[in-house]
Motif scaffolding. Structure first.
Motif, PDB file in Angstrom:
ATOM      1  N   ARG A   7      28.248 -18.481  43.384  1.00  0.00           N
ATOM      2  CA  ARG A   7      27.162 -17.552  43.037  1.00  0.00           C
ATOM      3  C   ARG A   7      27.645 -16.111  43.197  1.00  0.00           C
ATOM      4  O   ARG A   7      28.384 -15.796  44.135  1.00  0.00           O
ATOM      5  CB  ARG A   7      25.987 -17.824  43.991  1.00  0.00           C
ATOM      6  N   SER A   8      27.224 -15.227  42.302  1.00  0.00           N
ATOM      7  CA  SER A   8      27.467 -13.799  42.473  1.00  0.00           C
ATOM      8  C   SER A   8      26.289 -13.209  43.242  1.00  0.00           C
ATOM      9  O   SER A   8      25.139 -13.504  42.917  1.00  0.00           O
ATOM     10  CB  SER A   8      27.575 -13.104  41.110  1.00  0.00           C
ATOM     11  N   PRO A  32      30.338 -13.006  35.907  1.00  0.00           N
ATOM     12  CA  PRO A  32      30.828 -11.668  36.247  1.00  0.00           C
ATOM     13  C   PRO A  32      29.843 -10.617  35.723  1.00  0.00           C
ATOM     14  O   PRO A  32      29.048 -10.893  34.826  1.00  0.00           O
ATOM     15  CB  PRO A  32      32.153 -11.580  35.494  1.00  0.00           C
ATOM     16  N   ALA A  36      33.121 -12.805  38.821  1.00  0.00           N
ATOM     17  CA  ALA A  36      32.217 -13.906  39.136  1.00  0.00           C
ATOM     18  C   ALA A  36      32.426 -14.337  40.581  1.00  0.00           C
ATOM     19  O   ALA A  36      33.537 -14.243  41.111  1.00  0.00           O
ATOM     20  CB  ALA A  36      32.490 -15.075  38.195  1.00  0.00           C
ATOM     21  N   CYS A  37      31.371 -14.775  41.224  1.00  0.00           N
ATOM     22  CA  CYS A  37      31.408 -15.282  42.606  1.00  0.00           C
ATOM     23  C   CYS A  37      31.693 -14.199  43.636  1.00  0.00           C
ATOM     24  O   CYS A  37      32.069 -14.517  44.761  1.00  0.00           O
ATOM     25  CB  CYS A  37      32.452 -16.375  42.808  1.00  0.00           C
ATOM     26  N   SER A  38      31.566 -12.923  43.266  1.00  0.00           N
ATOM     27  CA  SER A  38      31.845 -11.883  44.257  1.00  0.00           C
ATOM     28  C   SER A  38      30.583 -11.538  45.045  1.00  0.00           C
ATOM     29  O   SER A  38      29.465 -11.705  44.554  1.00  0.00           O
ATOM     30  CB  SER A  38      32.416 -10.638  43.575  1.00  0.00           C
ATOM     31  N   SER A  45      28.990 -19.343  37.787  1.00  0.00           N
ATOM     32  CA  SER A  45      28.821 -17.964  38.252  1.00  0.00           C
ATOM     33  C   SER A  45      29.163 -16.990  37.119  1.00  0.00           C
ATOM     34  O   SER A  45      29.917 -17.324  36.218  1.00  0.00           O
ATOM     35  CB  SER A  45      29.730 -17.714  39.442  1.00  0.00           C
ATOM     36  N   TRP A  53      25.808  -9.577  32.301  1.00  0.00           N
ATOM     37  CA  TRP A  53      26.161 -10.704  33.175  1.00  0.00           C
ATOM     38  C   TRP A  53      26.825 -11.731  32.259  1.00  0.00           C
ATOM     39  O   TRP A  53      26.154 -12.289  31.381  1.00  0.00           O
ATOM     40  CB  TRP A  53      24.916 -11.303  33.821  1.00  0.00           C
ATOM     41  N   THR A 102      28.746  -8.439  46.839  1.00  0.00           N
ATOM     42  CA  THR A 102      28.781  -6.981  46.763  1.00  0.00           C
ATOM     43  C   THR A 102      27.581  -6.393  47.474  1.00  0.00           C
ATOM     44  O   THR A 102      26.471  -6.920  47.366  1.00  0.00           O
ATOM     45  CB  THR A 102      28.735  -6.540  45.274  1.00  0.00           C
ATOM     46  N   ILE A 122      23.116 -16.023  40.137  1.00  0.00           N
ATOM     47  CA  ILE A 122      23.115 -14.647  40.655  1.00  0.00           C
ATOM     48  C   ILE A 122      22.014 -14.518  41.712  1.00  0.00           C
ATOM     49  O   ILE A 122      20.879 -14.955  41.474  1.00  0.00           O
ATOM     50  CB  ILE A 122      22.791 -13.642  39.519  1.00  0.00           C
ATOM     51  N   LEU A 138      32.358  -6.444  38.345  1.00  0.00           N
ATOM     52  CA  LEU A 138      32.374  -7.317  39.521  1.00  0.00           C
ATOM     53  C   LEU A 138      32.757  -8.709  39.040  1.00  0.00           C
ATOM     54  O   LEU A 138      32.124  -9.245  38.120  1.00  0.00           O
ATOM     55  CB  LEU A 138      30.991  -7.375  40.181  1.00  0.00           C
TER      56      LEU A 138
END
Ligand SMILES: Nc1ncnc2c1ncn2[C@@H]1O[C@H](COP(=O)(O)OP(=O)(O)OP(=O)(O)O)[C@@H](O)[C@H]1O
Length: 219
Positions: A190-191, A4, A29-31, A2, A62, A33, A159, A27
């Motif tokens: 995954r983001s 950020p 990683a893995c967030s 992932s 990214w 939103t 992503i 943001l």
């Protein structure tokens, strides 16, 4: 893996007009939103900028990949390798079946057998198995939306960018889809960035950002 997201001083222009401005945004990683805002505020523009479909000035990175410093071709390669996208109007090939649409990105890939298995599992998870051989132009809006989601996730992207992914779905199907997207993203690292008007989507995300008149701010 992932990635950020780190943005500073980003501006996307159309001629003299600034379509999108993001001063600072980070943001992890893995967030998960969500971007919300009134119609015409710039949600789709923001997603397209995050995808590198639009060129901007400033920094939009990214991981280490700053899309503002890449050529159009390099952005296309990055997007193909790292991103899945669900577009507002789905962009399915009408004359292809649901499964063929879901597998469109597999055609030229060496790992297409694994990708096919993954797409079939995703179709089953999203209740599409019985519709695999149906042409896209004979699917309902909600079915088309779910095919677009399978297509976006088939190559296990780092992503996921999704534009109003629940817009054509009834409440129960929308809630199930968002729960699935969130669970898969957390399990697979995954983001996710989703543009949505839907408060139920906001509740399922880690963070909700607001965009007004093309300016994205933390909400
Ligand atoms: N290439 C372009 N050139 C000029 N203006 C554009 C361009 N693309 C988008 N816009 C304008 O930017 C604004 C934001 O559009 P966008 O589609 O991003 O909004 P949105 O928040 O996604 O809206 P909706 O919720 O209705 O889908 C609109 O005023 C639109 O007309």
């Amino acid at each position: 893996m992932s990635l950020p997201l780190s943005i500073s001083g980003l501006t996307v222009r159309a001629g003299a007009r600034a379509l999108l401005t993001i001063e600072e945004l980070a943001l992890p990683a893995c967030s998960l939103t969500c971007i919300r805002g009134p119609s015409g505020a710039g949600k789709t523009t923001a997603l397209h900028a995050l995808a590198g479909l639009l060129s901007g000035t400033g920094r939009l990175a990214w991981g280490d990949a700053d899309l503002c410093r890449m050529s159009r071709m390099a952005r296309t390669r990055f997007r193909g390798a790292q991103m899945g996208m669900v577009f507002q109007d789905f962009l399915l090939f009408e004359e292809l079946t649901a499964r063929e649409n879901a597998l469109i990105s597999a055609v030229f890939r060496p790992d297409r057998a694994a990708l096919s298995r993954r797409a079939d599992a995703l179709m089953e998870r999203l209740g599409l198995s019985g519709l695999a051989q149906r042409r896209a132009d004979r699917l309902s809006g909600g079915e088309r939306q779910r095919v677009a989601v399978v297509r976006a996730l088939a190559h296990d992207p780092a992503i996921l960018l999704a534009d109003e992914p629940t817009a054509s779905l009834d409440r129960a199907t929308a809630d199930a889809l968002i729960a699935d997207l969130a669970a898969l993203a957390r399990a697979e690292g995954r983001s996710v960035v989703i543009a949505s008007h839907d408060p139920q989507v906001w509740d399922a995300m880690d963070r909700v950002l607001t965009i007004r008149d093309g300016v994205l701010e933390a909400g």
